[in-house]
Design an enzyme around this catalytic site. Sequence first.
Site, PDB file in Angstrom:
ATOM      1  CD  GLU A 165      -3.390   0.135   1.782  1.00 52.94           C
ATOM      2  OE1 GLU A 165      -4.155  -0.712   1.313  1.00 52.94           O
ATOM      3  OE2 GLU A 165      -3.480   0.564   2.942  1.00 52.94           O
ATOM      4  CB  CYS A 186      -7.295  -3.738   4.827  1.00 51.38           C
ATOM      5  SG  CYS A 186      -6.770  -2.177   5.368  1.00 51.38           S
ATOM      6  CB  SER A 206      -5.464   0.451  -1.890  1.00 47.68           C
ATOM      7  OG  SER A 206      -4.431  -0.493  -1.989  1.00 47.68           O
TER       8      SER A 206
HETATM    9 FE1  SF4 Z   1     -15.440  -3.747  10.762  1.00 44.31          FE
HETATM   10 FE2  SF4 Z   1     -14.152  -3.333   8.473  1.00 44.31          FE
HETATM   11 FE3  SF4 Z   1     -12.798  -4.179  10.626  1.00 44.31          FE
HETATM   12 FE4  SF4 Z   1     -14.508  -5.816   9.360  1.00 44.31          FE
HETATM   13  S1  SF4 Z   1     -12.577  -4.960   8.525  1.00 44.31           S
HETATM   14  S2  SF4 Z   1     -14.321  -5.515  11.593  1.00 44.31           S
HETATM   15  S3  SF4 Z   1     -16.125  -4.408   8.732  1.00 44.31           S
HETATM   16  S4  SF4 Z   1     -13.819  -2.205  10.412  1.00 44.31           S
END
Ligand code: SF4
Length: 400
Positions: A165, A186, A206
């Site tokens: 990234e 992500c 990204s």
């Molecule tokens: Fe929440 Fe996104 Fe983390 Fe999943 S990746 S726990 S949806 S903040």
Amino acid sequence: MRYNISRIRFPNTSPEPDVDDSSLCITKDKSKCILCGDCVRVCSEVQNVGAIDFAYRGSKMTISTVFDKPIAQSSCVGCGQCALACPTGAIVVKDDTRKVWKEIYDKNTRVSVQIAPAVRVALGKELGLNDGENAIGKIVAALRRMGFDDIFDTSTGADLTVLEESAELLKRIKEGKNDMPLFTSCCPAWVNYCEKFYPELLPHVSTCRSPMQMFASIIKEEYSTSSKRLVHVAVMPCTAKKFEAAREEFKVNGVSNVDYVLTTQELIQMIKESGIVFSELEPEAIDMPFGTYTGAGVIFGVTGGVTEAVLRRVVSDKSPTSFRSLAYTGVRGMKGVKEASVMYGDRKLRIAVVSGLKNASDLIERIKSGEHYDLVEVMACPGGCINGGGQPFVQSEERE
Ligand code: SF4
């Protein structure tokens, strides 16, 4: 006549289950709903998604999607915040524990597992450790006793994400393609949200896979020589990761790199089912050769963690003093929107870190009306993955 019962004295007044099992992330049973509206408020006001709302069906009030469509066909992004908010179990995290047990018991499989940074503290607290105690060593010991063959830490994958990234960010800046910011990728619920609500921004998201996916593809490739069928499980704080794992882009010859995602809640359930006394376990180490990682991956669990890790990589001064000052640039902390700027050569990079999708949508509107940033980190769950939809259920008054 079953069980010698010839007559039922009382009519069965408990409602028939009315289950929507279409989503890969959550299961909804209308019959358990008490119409408190907590799920509706979090979906609309905190997340700005509006997948579910109050609706009248005849004279009866209910909570439903638009036109009563299955959740999988609604605007749901899979963040699971509704399941965290629901006090009656009418919305719960999808349960994949049976499928994983079956794979572990199968003698023809080799089952590997990766554990995300945000899992370790929440899980320890639920299984009798002190508040804030890092349980990773005991989790490894528990997973070995449960029958997992290879045990890894997603922090290794997070290190790879930081490398990719930060390289992508610098390439955009060098090529002068930074009229719009680079959005992080992500968080799968954010990616879903972007696809559904802001598709025009997708070229600025990204191209890096999430740490879970990067690491899973390496593990699958590394162990492909095994004579047994390879199965990879990821333990995540996140319900949306179940959706991410099933995406076509992350399949090789039709097989997902991550076969199953277990949330923190599900792993706690499996450890309890195994009869393991978690607090008594001696900590054990992650398996090599992927058992080493930097501290950058570990901070991915909180909002601002991804940005801070990328900035550590980008700044030319890698001294402890410089890293310490980065921690105080304003990217850490639980505020919904944080802004900071750092110097890259003679250029000032503007950064925004946002958690909660309503905050993200407000920031996007500001960017569209001319505000400039070079990097924007978006985490769908308020506060980041430590408050993910798959984390242990916390009574709402405790959460406040
Ligand atoms: Fe929440 Fe996104 Fe983390 Fe999943 S990746 S726990 S949806 S903040």
